[in-house]
Structures are given as structure tokens and as C-alpha cells.
Scaffold this motif. Structure first.
Motif, PDB file in Angstrom:
ATOM      1  N   ALA A 175       0.840  -1.195   0.000  1.00 34.24           N
ATOM      2  CA  ALA A 175       0.000   0.000   0.000  1.00 34.24           C
ATOM      3  C   ALA A 175       0.875   1.246   0.000  1.00 34.24           C
ATOM      4  O   ALA A 175       1.996   1.238   0.508  1.00 34.24           O
ATOM      5  N   ILE A 176       0.330   2.279  -0.575  1.00 29.11           N
ATOM      6  CA  ILE A 176       0.925   3.605  -0.464  1.00 29.11           C
ATOM      7  C   ILE A 176       0.026   4.364   0.496  1.00 29.11           C
ATOM      8  O   ILE A 176      -1.189   4.455   0.297  1.00 29.11           O
ATOM      9  N   VAL A 177       0.606   4.860   1.562  1.00 31.30           N
ATOM     10  CA  VAL A 177      -0.176   5.507   2.606  1.00 31.30           C
ATOM     11  C   VAL A 177       0.260   6.953   2.781  1.00 31.30           C
ATOM     12  O   VAL A 177       1.403   7.319   2.522  1.00 31.30           O
ATOM     13  N   ASP A 178      -0.686   7.764   3.215  1.00 35.26           N
ATOM     14  CA  ASP A 178      -0.426   9.131   3.636  1.00 35.26           C
ATOM     15  C   ASP A 178      -0.449   9.139   5.160  1.00 35.26           C
ATOM     16  O   ASP A 178      -0.998   8.244   5.781  1.00 35.26           O
ATOM     17  N   ALA A 179       0.126  10.147   5.756  1.00 29.83           N
ATOM     18  CA  ALA A 179       0.019  10.284   7.202  1.00 29.83           C
ATOM     19  C   ALA A 179      -1.429  10.616   7.517  1.00 29.83           C
ATOM     20  O   ALA A 179      -2.048  11.390   6.798  1.00 29.83           O
ATOM     21  N   PRO A 180      -2.072  10.117   8.509  1.00 31.89           N
ATOM     22  CA  PRO A 180      -1.572   9.142   9.480  1.00 31.89           C
ATOM     23  C   PRO A 180      -1.909   7.703   9.097  1.00 31.89           C
ATOM     24  O   PRO A 180      -2.873   7.135   9.595  1.00 31.89           O
ATOM     25  N   ARG A 181      -1.157   7.115   8.211  1.00 32.63           N
ATOM     26  CA  ARG A 181      -1.253   5.707   7.817  1.00 32.63           C
ATOM     27  C   ARG A 181      -2.594   5.369   7.173  1.00 32.63           C
ATOM     28  O   ARG A 181      -3.154   4.317   7.396  1.00 32.63           O
ATOM     29  N   ARG A 182      -3.116   6.267   6.378  1.00 31.79           N
ATOM     30  CA  ARG A 182      -4.358   6.027   5.651  1.00 31.79           C
ATOM     31  C   ARG A 182      -4.002   5.605   4.231  1.00 31.79           C
ATOM     32  O   ARG A 182      -3.301   6.331   3.525  1.00 31.79           O
ATOM     33  N   ALA A 183      -4.497   4.447   3.807  1.00 31.62           N
ATOM     34  CA  ALA A 183      -4.150   3.926   2.481  1.00 31.62           C
ATOM     35  C   ALA A 183      -4.669   4.855   1.393  1.00 31.62           C
ATOM     36  O   ALA A 183      -5.816   5.274   1.408  1.00 31.62           O
ATOM     37  N   GLY A 242       7.766  -7.430 -12.714  1.00 28.40           N
ATOM     38  CA  GLY A 242       6.747  -7.290 -13.750  1.00 28.40           C
ATOM     39  C   GLY A 242       5.735  -6.217 -13.388  1.00 28.40           C
ATOM     40  O   GLY A 242       5.932  -5.406 -12.491  1.00 28.40           O
ATOM     41  N   GLY A 243       4.621  -6.237 -14.076  1.00 32.60           N
ATOM     42  CA  GLY A 243       3.577  -5.238 -13.874  1.00 32.60           C
ATOM     43  C   GLY A 243       2.926  -5.322 -12.502  1.00 32.60           C
ATOM     44  O   GLY A 243       2.974  -6.357 -11.833  1.00 32.60           O
ATOM     45  N   LYS A 244       2.354  -4.216 -12.123  1.00 32.51           N
ATOM     46  CA  LYS A 244       1.650  -4.117 -10.850  1.00 32.51           C
ATOM     47  C   LYS A 244       0.270  -3.534 -11.098  1.00 32.51           C
ATOM     48  O   LYS A 244       0.100  -2.681 -11.955  1.00 32.51           O
ATOM     49  N   LEU A 245      -0.692  -4.013 -10.354  1.00 30.17           N
ATOM     50  CA  LEU A 245      -2.052  -3.506 -10.440  1.00 30.17           C
ATOM     51  C   LEU A 245      -2.249  -2.529  -9.289  1.00 30.17           C
ATOM     52  O   LEU A 245      -1.907  -2.839  -8.137  1.00 30.17           O
ATOM     53  N   CYS A 246      -2.799  -1.362  -9.576  1.00 28.06           N
ATOM     54  CA  CYS A 246      -3.045  -0.349  -8.563  1.00 28.06           C
ATOM     55  C   CYS A 246      -4.548  -0.130  -8.471  1.00 28.06           C
ATOM     56  O   CYS A 246      -5.199   0.173  -9.480  1.00 28.06           O
ATOM     57  N   VAL A 247      -5.114  -0.312  -7.273  1.00 25.37           N
ATOM     58  CA  VAL A 247      -6.553  -0.128  -7.077  1.00 25.37           C
ATOM     59  C   VAL A 247      -6.800   0.770  -5.863  1.00 25.37           C
ATOM     60  O   VAL A 247      -5.953   0.896  -4.983  1.00 25.37           O
TER      61      VAL A 247
END
Length: 64
Positions: A24-32, A45-50
Motif C-alpha cells: 500500500a501507499i499511505v499518507d500520514a496518518p497511515r491512511r491507504a 513485472g507489472g503491478k495492479l493499482c486499485v
């Protein structure tokens, strides 16, 4: 506000077989902000981002 990548993880029950990894990519305070999915056998390889809501709906559909 800077984003942080949480790192890749996979289910402990997956063993060494076919599986996917989730991060996951999160912002402060740890919200995805984004959920990333990749094939553990091909990590470069490729990655899926949802969106987190879409990932939650997908997981919910597996539990029913």
C-alpha cells in the motif's frame, strides 16, 4: 504530505506456490491511498493499482 510505501506482503498460508503480494501507499496518518498487487513469481513485472475501497470490496466478496 509525503506518501510512504508499506512494502510487499503475502499470506502466510500461500507457501511457495502461486500467489500475489500486496502493498500500500499511505499518507500520514497511515491512511491507504492506493493498494498495489503483484505476482510474487515476477516481482519486477507489472503491478495492479486499485483504490482501497475497491480492494475492500474484493476481499469482502471472497468472504461470502
Amino acid at each position: 504530505m509525503s506518501a510512504i510505501f508499506t512494502g510487499w506482503r503475502k499470506a502466510s498460508a500461500s507457501g511457495e506456490g502461486n500467489c500475489v503480494e500486496v502493498g500500500a501507499i499511505v499518507d500520514a496518518p497511515r491512511r491507504a491511498r492506493d493498494v498495489l498487487i503483484r505476482d510474487s513469481k515476477n516481482p519486477s513485472g507489472g503491478k495492479l493499482c486499485v483504490a482501497p475501497a475497491a480492494w475492500g470490496r474484493f476481499l469482502g466478496s471472497l468472504r461470502t
